[in-house]
Enzyme design. Structure first.
Site, PDB file in Angstrom:
ATOM      1  CG  ASP A   1       5.068 -12.230  -1.372  1.00  9.87           C
ATOM      2  OD1 ASP A   1       6.114 -12.795  -1.753  1.00  9.87           O
ATOM      3  OD2 ASP A   1       4.995 -10.989  -1.205  1.00  9.87           O
TER       4      ASP A   1
ATOM      5  CB  SER B   1       1.383  28.397  13.528  1.00  5.61           C
ATOM      6  OG  SER B   1       0.988  29.098  12.363  1.00  5.61           O
TER       7      SER B   1
END
Length: 562
Positions: free
Chosen positions: A386, A153
């Protein structure tokens, strides 16, 4: 490669030291840091005459900067010899004696005060201290490359300030130091000198453009910078909440600050650096780190929601916690890691790697079982293909859940246990694709039918097929694959070695999943070279030789990098 790669040094080691120093700056004890090689260096040892706290904390030296705090620590080898130095600047707030109001004032001045305030912050606050540390380092034979400067920070602003000033101040000593800042609101103009680490949904991180406040500072400020991580997300309850995200993302919204805490940074980033996928990441990889409250983890899918930043592209990495999580990939290429707990996974297609980790883990297919085919390599990896050709490589998955047609117009979910023989639901057993597997040594495997899978596993294997639609997975070692029929898939993952393919045809697909240095967007044309009648394709640190195939015979449609 890796998220924290910096100056061609050990990114993991530098990050680990930087986060340890940063956390210490918030809670200094005056004692050696547990489980590290770091210990505080006293003002007496430095010959420093400024204000020092009871725990050895150094306070800002000039009026207007007295709330600034810094720690100086030495790094020692096993014999107790000093081998490095660390400077850690504390961020806003901290212990009870910290002047949080003064910190907030400094933050405000950095944003809207004099144009050089942020750049000169470290010199105004700690000029004498930085001179003392430089003199101490030189006297003890410590080179600048062995000095690490970190902070979080406002402390990160200090890191960027030292980097900005390093060439022209303190005798130029810090010019070659390492600078790692967390959640810094600023970025030094010396963009390659600092590694600025932060979450894109942290409203403090890079809130200033360089050191300049603009209208963008009050909203989304996700402009890419060379020194910053640009696609790292702290998946908090605030980030997940639709209601909370109806309010514009802003540094002025206290709820958005949930992604900013130093402990949250440490917890999330430590899981990233320990991830099995770490070496696949880079500075601007899209990485979603699960940090939901405990009560939310069993009802909220951790996924890339595309909030608080620029749209993401390329592969997505989603890292869970040590408790039970719900992790969901998208339609692209995803890397999901559950770590501990009983995790649930979903994905919407593409080429994916899913590591369940400890616990009983479940992969929800979200479609009928008949839409997929499954292959088990006999060594702990289940492959799920798939209907569109996408492949998910999964480990530590104990159950699959399919969605089947129910009575009337509804649907029902069926849970299938993953067993050695197939997918089990009560007395019903769905067999895996026919496959042949090797072992840790060299094997010769011959496909027996169309659609077979051949798994070499370890060793230098020969995988041979005169069938079609065969999937070759050589595994580790230097493998030779020979194909006669077309429409085959050659799948490479991890450290696959140096392999050769005989009989490659244009209808075949070369699929690379989770190969370090060769992720989505890898341009094979930049790494393919003609060698006699063959093409040698370099993929990361490894290579595939296409025997009897010219570079000009290759097309983009034959390659997938995920």
């Amino acid at each position: 490669m890796g998220l924290f790669d910096y100056k061609n040094a050990d990114g993991k080691g530098l990050y680990s030291d930087a986060i340890a120093l940063t956390l210490y700056a918030y809670t200094p004890t005056g004692k050696p840091l547990p489980a590290t090689a770091w210990a505080p260096v006293t003002a007496t040892a430095l010959g420093y005459q400024g204000k020092v706290g009871v725990q050895g904390t150094f306070f800002g030296e000039q009026d207007g900067f007295t709330s600034a705090e810094a720690e100086v620590l030495g790094k020692y080898d096993a014999a107790g010899k000093l081998i490095g130095l660390g400077i850690a600047f504390r961020g806003t707030g901290g212990l009870g004696y910290s002047d949080t109001f003064g910190d907030l004032k400094n933050n405000l001045l950095a944003a809207v005060g004099p144009s050089d305030y942020a750049s000169n912050y470290a010199k105004n606050a700690f000029d004498n201290l930085l001179n003392a540390v430089a003199d101490f380092a030189i006297a003890n034979g410590i080179a600048a490359r062995d000095v690490l400067i970190s902070g979080h920070s406002l402390g990160g602003l200090g890191v960027n300030s030292v980097a900005e000033l390093s060439a022209d101040n303190w005798g130029g000593f810090y010019k070659d130091a390492s600078f790692i800042a967390f959640a810094s609101p600023t970025q030094s103009n010396s963009s390659t000198q600092v590694l600025n680490i932060g979450f894109e949904n942290d409203p403090v991180f890079r809130v200033l453009d360089g050191t300049t406040f603009s209208t963008a500072s009050m909203g989304k400020h996700d402009k890419p910078h060379e020194s910053t991580t640009d696609n790292l997300v702290n998946f908090t309850d605030n980030y997940a909440s639709t209601a909370q995200n109806l309010v514009p993302f802003s540094i002025a919204n206290p709820l958005n600050w949930s992604a900013h805490s130093s402990l949250g940074y440490a917890d999330g980033l430590n899981r990233v650096i320990d991830s099995a996928f770490y070496n696949l990441t880079e500075r601007d990889s899209t990485i979603i780190v699960a940090n939901l409250e405990e009560a939310s983890r069993s009802k909220t899918w951790v996924e890339d929601l595309g909030r608080s930043g620029e749209p993401h592209s390329s592969s997505t990495f989603i890292i869970g916690t040590q408790s039970s999580d719900w992790l969901k990939g998208g339609a692209g290429n995803d890397f999901l890691e559950g770590l501990g707990g009983d995790d649930r996974f979903r994905d919407d297609g593409g080429y994916n790697v899913i590591f369940g980790g400890q616990g009983h883990n479940t992969f929800e297919l979200q479609k009928p079982l008949q839409n997929f085919s499954f292959a088990n390599d006999g060594d702990g990896t289940l492959y799920v293909r798939d209907a569109y050709g996408g492949v998910s490589l999964t480990r530590d998955i104990g159950a699959l859940v399919s969605k089947e047609a129910g009575s009337w117009w509804g649907s029902k979910e069926i849970t299938w246990g993953v067993t050695a023989k197939g997918l089990s639901n009560g007395s019903e057993l769905t067999h895996y694709n026919h496959s042949l597997s090797g072992d840790g040594y060299g094997n010769a495997l011959h496909a027996m039918a169309d659609g077979d899978w051949l798994f070499g596993l370890g060793g230098d294997d020969q995988l041979i097929s005169d069938k079609s639609q065969v999937t070759f997975v050589g595994g580790a070692g230097n493998d030779v694959m020979t194909a006669v029929g077309g429409g085959n898939t050659f799948l490479f993952s991890g450290a696959f070695g140096f392999d050769a393919i005989n009989g490659y045809q244009g209808s075949d697909k070369l699929l690379f999943m989770g190969v370090a240095g060769a992720g989505q967007g890898y341009d094979y044309k930049q790494h393919a070279a003609q060698s006699g009648a063959d093409t040698v394709l370099k993929v990361g640190d490894f290579a595939v030789t296409l025997v009897g195939v010219g570079v000009t015979d290759l097309t983009d449609s034959s390659f997938v990098f995920a």
